[in-house]
Scaffold this motif. Structure first.
Motif, short mmCIF file in Angstrom:
data_model
loop_
_atom_site.label_atom_id
_atom_site.label_comp_id
_atom_site.label_asym_id
_atom_site.label_seq_id
_atom_site.Cartn_x
_atom_site.Cartn_y
_atom_site.Cartn_z
N VAL A 4 103.18 57.77 27.18
CA VAL A 4 102.23 57.21 28.13
C VAL A 4 102.68 55.85 28.65
N ASP A 5 103.70 55.28 28.07
CA ASP A 5 104.13 53.94 28.46
C ASP A 5 104.55 53.85 29.92
N HIS A 6 105.02 54.96 30.51
CA HIS A 6 105.44 54.91 31.90
C HIS A 6 104.27 54.52 32.80
N ARG A 7 103.04 54.73 32.37
CA ARG A 7 101.86 54.38 33.16
C ARG A 7 101.64 52.86 33.17
N LEU A 8 102.31 52.15 32.30
CA LEU A 8 102.10 50.71 32.20
C LEU A 8 103.20 49.89 32.88
N ARG A 9 104.08 50.56 33.63
CA ARG A 9 105.10 49.81 34.35
C ARG A 9 104.45 48.80 35.28
N ALA A 10 105.09 47.70 35.44
CA ALA A 10 104.50 46.63 36.23
C ALA A 10 104.52 46.95 37.72
N ARG A 11 103.57 46.36 38.44
CA ARG A 11 103.52 46.45 39.89
C ARG A 11 103.54 45.04 40.45
N ALA A 12 104.10 44.89 41.62
CA ALA A 12 104.08 43.58 42.27
C ALA A 12 102.65 43.28 42.66
N SER A 73 84.15 56.65 21.31
CA SER A 73 83.35 57.84 21.08
C SER A 73 82.19 57.96 22.07
N THR A 74 81.91 56.92 22.85
CA THR A 74 80.81 56.96 23.81
C THR A 74 81.26 57.32 25.23
N ILE A 75 82.56 57.60 25.40
CA ILE A 75 83.05 57.95 26.73
C ILE A 75 83.77 59.29 26.68
N ASP A 76 83.92 59.89 27.84
CA ASP A 76 84.63 61.15 27.99
C ASP A 76 86.12 60.83 28.18
N LEU A 77 86.94 61.14 27.20
CA LEU A 77 88.36 60.80 27.25
C LEU A 77 89.12 61.56 28.33
N ASP A 78 88.65 62.75 28.69
CA ASP A 78 89.28 63.49 29.80
C ASP A 78 89.04 62.77 31.12
N VAL A 79 87.85 62.22 31.31
CA VAL A 79 87.55 61.45 32.52
C VAL A 79 88.38 60.17 32.51
N LEU A 80 88.55 59.53 31.34
CA LEU A 80 89.40 58.34 31.25
C LEU A 80 90.83 58.68 31.66
N ALA A 81 91.34 59.82 31.20
CA ALA A 81 92.69 60.24 31.59
C ALA A 81 92.78 60.45 33.10
N SER A 82 91.74 61.01 33.70
CA SER A 82 91.72 61.21 35.16
C SER A 82 91.72 59.87 35.89
N ASP A 85 95.26 58.49 35.69
CA ASP A 85 96.12 59.22 36.64
C ASP A 85 95.86 58.78 38.07
N ARG A 86 94.60 58.67 38.45
CA ARG A 86 94.25 58.29 39.82
C ARG A 86 94.73 56.87 40.12
N ALA A 87 94.55 55.96 39.16
CA ALA A 87 95.02 54.59 39.36
C ALA A 87 96.54 54.58 39.54
N TRP A 88 97.24 55.35 38.75
CA TRP A 88 98.70 55.41 38.85
C TRP A 88 99.15 55.95 40.20
N VAL A 89 98.60 57.09 40.59
CA VAL A 89 99.02 57.75 41.83
C VAL A 89 98.74 56.86 43.03
N HIS A 90 97.60 56.21 43.07
CA HIS A 90 97.24 55.43 44.25
C HIS A 90 97.76 54.00 44.20
N THR A 91 98.40 53.61 43.10
CA THR A 91 99.01 52.29 43.03
C THR A 91 100.52 52.39 43.09
N ARG A 92 101.10 53.36 42.38
CA ARG A 92 102.56 53.50 42.31
C ARG A 92 103.11 54.73 42.99
N GLY A 93 102.29 55.72 43.24
CA GLY A 93 102.76 56.99 43.77
C GLY A 93 102.84 58.03 42.69
N ALA A 94 102.98 59.27 43.05
CA ALA A 94 103.00 60.37 42.10
C ALA A 94 104.20 60.27 41.17
N VAL A 95 104.03 60.73 39.94
CA VAL A 95 105.08 60.71 38.94
C VAL A 95 105.96 61.91 39.11
#
Length: 95
Positions: A4-12, A73-82, A85-95
């Motif tokens: 999952v570390d690739h999702r944490l690459r820095a952005r300008a 435990s109070t949140i939906d982890l599948d929604v968190l993953a979505s 993903d959405r933050a990554w795609v719309h900030t850095r582009g598709a993987v």
């Protein structure tokens, strides 16, 4: 780097009052009372449906550009993953 570390690459970043430089696309910080999640509720993501996902996420507090979660435990982890993903795609582009 882990799977999952690739999702944490820095952005300008040169936005508002924040200093210029490199910022992670998504980050978290464990706090005493909650976990802070950064990069999931940024203004540029609102047009891509993040508000609807945040509404489905569960028990969170919303800040300007961050979310606070008391317990995972109070949140939906599948929604968190979505959200990640959405933050990554719309900030850095598709993987």
């Amino acid at each position: 780097m882990g799977a999952v570390d690739h999702r944490l690459r820095a952005r300008a970043h040169a936005h508002g009052s924040r200093p210029r430089g490199e910022w992670p696309v998504v980050a978290f910080s464990p706090r005493k009372a909650s976990i802070s999640l950064y990069g999931l509720h940024e203004p540029h993501l609102r047009e891509h449906g993040v508000d609807e996902l945040v509404a489905q996420l569960g028990k969170v507090k919303i800040g300007v550009g961050c979310l606070w979660v008391g317990r995972l435990s109070t949140i939906d982890l599948d929604v968190l993953a979505s959200l990640v993903d959405r933050a990554w795609v719309h900030t850095r582009g598709a993987v």
